[in-house]
Design a protein around this motif. Structure first.
Motif, PDB file in Angstrom:
ATOM      1  N   ALA A  59       0.808  -1.230   0.000  1.00  0.00           N
ATOM      2  CA  ALA A  59       0.000   0.000   0.000  1.00  0.00           C
ATOM      3  C   ALA A  59       0.834   1.269   0.000  1.00  0.00           C
ATOM      4  N   GLY A  60       2.140   1.129  -0.193  1.00  0.00           N
ATOM      5  CA  GLY A  60       3.037   2.284  -0.221  1.00  0.00           C
ATOM      6  C   GLY A  60       4.007   2.156  -1.383  1.00  0.00           C
ATOM      7  N   ILE A  61       5.217   2.668  -1.187  1.00  0.00           N
ATOM      8  CA  ILE A  61       6.186   2.683  -2.292  1.00  0.00           C
ATOM      9  C   ILE A  61       7.397   1.813  -1.954  1.00  0.00           C
ATOM     10  N   PRO A  62       8.100   1.277  -2.971  1.00  0.00           N
ATOM     11  CA  PRO A  62       9.317   0.512  -2.684  1.00  0.00           C
ATOM     12  C   PRO A  62      10.349   1.393  -1.969  1.00  0.00           C
ATOM     13  N   ALA A  63      11.077   0.796  -1.025  1.00  0.00           N
ATOM     14  CA  ALA A  63      12.097   1.547  -0.279  1.00  0.00           C
ATOM     15  C   ALA A  63      13.099   2.169  -1.247  1.00  0.00           C
ATOM     16  N   LEU A  64      13.406   1.439  -2.319  1.00  0.00           N
ATOM     17  CA  LEU A  64      14.398   1.920  -3.299  1.00  0.00           C
ATOM     18  C   LEU A  64      13.959   3.242  -3.948  1.00  0.00           C
ATOM     19  N   VAL A  65      12.665   3.405  -4.151  1.00  0.00           N
ATOM     20  CA  VAL A  65      12.170   4.626  -4.807  1.00  0.00           C
ATOM     21  C   VAL A  65      12.442   5.843  -3.910  1.00  0.00           C
ATOM     22  N   ALA A  66      12.222   5.673  -2.607  1.00  0.00           N
ATOM     23  CA  ALA A  66      12.492   6.781  -1.680  1.00  0.00           C
ATOM     24  C   ALA A  66      13.988   7.071  -1.630  1.00  0.00           C
ATOM     25  N   ARG A  67      14.817   6.009  -1.664  1.00  0.00           N
ATOM     26  CA  ARG A  67      16.281   6.218  -1.634  1.00  0.00           C
ATOM     27  C   ARG A  67      16.744   6.950  -2.886  1.00  0.00           C
ATOM     28  N   ALA A  68      16.152   6.583  -4.033  1.00  0.00           N
ATOM     29  CA  ALA A  68      16.537   7.261  -5.282  1.00  0.00           C
ATOM     30  C   ALA A  68      16.168   8.748  -5.211  1.00  0.00           C
ATOM     31  N   LEU A  69      14.977   9.042  -4.651  1.00  0.00           N
ATOM     32  CA  LEU A  69      14.552  10.454  -4.540  1.00  0.00           C
ATOM     33  C   LEU A  69      15.554  11.266  -3.729  1.00  0.00           C
ATOM     34  N   ALA A  70      16.132  10.605  -2.707  1.00  0.00           N
ATOM     35  CA  ALA A  70      17.108  11.311  -1.867  1.00  0.00           C
ATOM     36  C   ALA A  70      18.365  11.668  -2.663  1.00  0.00           C
ATOM     37  N   GLN A  71      18.609  10.962  -3.772  1.00  0.00           N
ATOM     38  CA  GLN A  71      19.803  11.246  -4.590  1.00  0.00           C
ATOM     39  C   GLN A  71      19.510  12.194  -5.763  1.00  0.00           C
ATOM     40  N   ILE A  72      18.191  12.386  -6.075  1.00  0.00           N
ATOM     41  CA  ILE A  72      17.839  13.184  -7.256  1.00  0.00           C
ATOM     42  C   ILE A  72      17.759  14.671  -6.908  1.00  0.00           C
ATOM     43  N   LYS A  73      18.453  15.474  -7.674  1.00  0.00           N
ATOM     44  CA  LYS A  73      18.365  16.935  -7.514  1.00  0.00           C
ATOM     45  C   LYS A  73      17.540  17.456  -8.683  1.00  0.00           C
ATOM     46  N   ILE A  74      16.356  17.997  -8.380  1.00  0.00           N
ATOM     47  CA  ILE A  74      15.494  18.518  -9.448  1.00  0.00           C
ATOM     48  C   ILE A  74      15.866  19.971  -9.687  1.00  0.00           C
TER      49      ILE A  74
END
Ligand SMILES: Cc1cc2nc3c(=O)[nH]c(=O)nc-3n(C[C@H](O)[C@H](O)[C@H](O)COP(=O)(O)O)c2cc1C
Ligand code: SF4
Ligand code: SF4
Length: 266
Positions: A59-74
């Motif tokens: 019912a949520g998101i894969p842990a990896l997706v949150a980790r990737a967001l932490a590395q992405i600079k928009i």
């Protein structure tokens, strides 16, 4: 207009969605979230439009997706959308993703959609029959094409997620899942049917499996529970405790091993 489609996929559903959407958007590039995480470096997202595609986990998101967001600079994006794939209920996935996007990148989603596809969580259920898989994928195809048009036109779309008073339970279960997910690889074993082919090592998006000298898979301690190893094993030798024995496996019928493994690096 520049566009980047970010994706994560264990068994091909989200990869197929990402590629269909990309095919409808001229000059869009596809970037794997697993590749970003495996690179262990910041990733600069310079495109005008950013689209994220990934599966719903608990019912949520894969842990990896949150980790990737932490590395992405928009940098300069003016349109951000997400598409989640799931088999029956997306729970609070889009809401949770929106919160993580805000936490890590200071941004909000402009649009968020759900695509219903065949389920891959064999520890809970066996896969649909081939006939049912075909029928579900046909319905999904129409939906994906509609979403691709909406994304192309940069349409805003209210997030398809649970309203606030009903979010707390999926938020708690999703947090518990992501907190313990890395240890979950301990539940996997290869049975005596294993032929030592190494395919499980190849498809694991986060390199969590190594082959022993006797060519037996050994799971390490950073599993994402994506089910790729279990679903792609050619002799169905991989079991998650006793829960998966005798259950039909699932992988997206049009996604090859070669296509799936490209997500491991940038
Ligand atoms: C760990 C895990 C948890 C899942 N949780 C849900 C869920 O809460 N709701 C749901 O409808 N599907 C759930 N699923 C099914 C997947 O979201 C669905 O099959 C998805 O399309 C798989 O995408 P993929 O092939 O790109 O990995 C789960 C799958 C996994 C592996
Ligand atoms: S994919 Fe299956 S048969 Fe091949 S090494 Fe892994 S467990 Fe063994
Ligand atoms: S070990 Fe298996 S379930 Fe875990 S991340 Fe790798 S492929 Fe996915």
């Amino acid at each position: 207009m520049s566009r980047t489609i970010f994706y994560f996929s264990g068994t091909g559903n989200s990869l197929a969605v990402a590629h269909t959407i990309t095919g409808k958007l001229p000059d869009a590039s596809v970037i794997p979230l697993a590749g970003i995480v495996n690179s262990d470096k910041p990733y600069q997202a310079d495109a005008d439009d950013l689209i994220f595609v990934f599966p719903v986990y608990v019912a949520g998101i894969p842990a990896l997706v949150a980790r990737a967001l932490a590395q992405i600079k928009i940098t300069c994006a003016t349109y951000i959308a997400a598409v989640v794939t799931c088999d029956s209920s997306a729970g609070a996935a889009l809401g949770i993703f929106n919160n993580e996007l805000n936490r890590h990148c200071g941004r909000q989603l402009d649009a968020g959609w759900i695509v219903y596809m065949p389920g891959n969580y064999t520890p809970l259920y066996g896969a649909d029959s081939p006939k049912k898989v075909c029928a579900k994928l046909e319905v999904a195809e129409t939906r994906i094409n509609e979403i691709a048009t909406a994304v192309h036109d940069r349409q805003k779309h209210k997030l398809e997620t649970l309203p606030v008073p009903f979010c707390w339970l999926p938020e708690i279960s999703s947090k518990m899942f992501t907190r313990n997910v890395w240890q979950a690889g301990r539940r996997f074993r290869a049975s005596a049917d294993c032929i030592g082919c190494g395919l499980c090592v190849k498809v694991c998006p986060v390199n969590n499996i190594v082959l022993s000298a006797a060519r037996r898979p050994q799971w390490q301690n950073h599993c994402e529970q994506c089910m790729a190893c279990l679903q792609f094993c050619p002799v169905e030798a991989i079991q998650c405790f006793w829960w998966t024995r005798g259950r039909r496996r699932y992988r997206h019928p049009q996604v090859t091993v070669e296509k799936l493994v490209t997500q491991k690096s940038l």
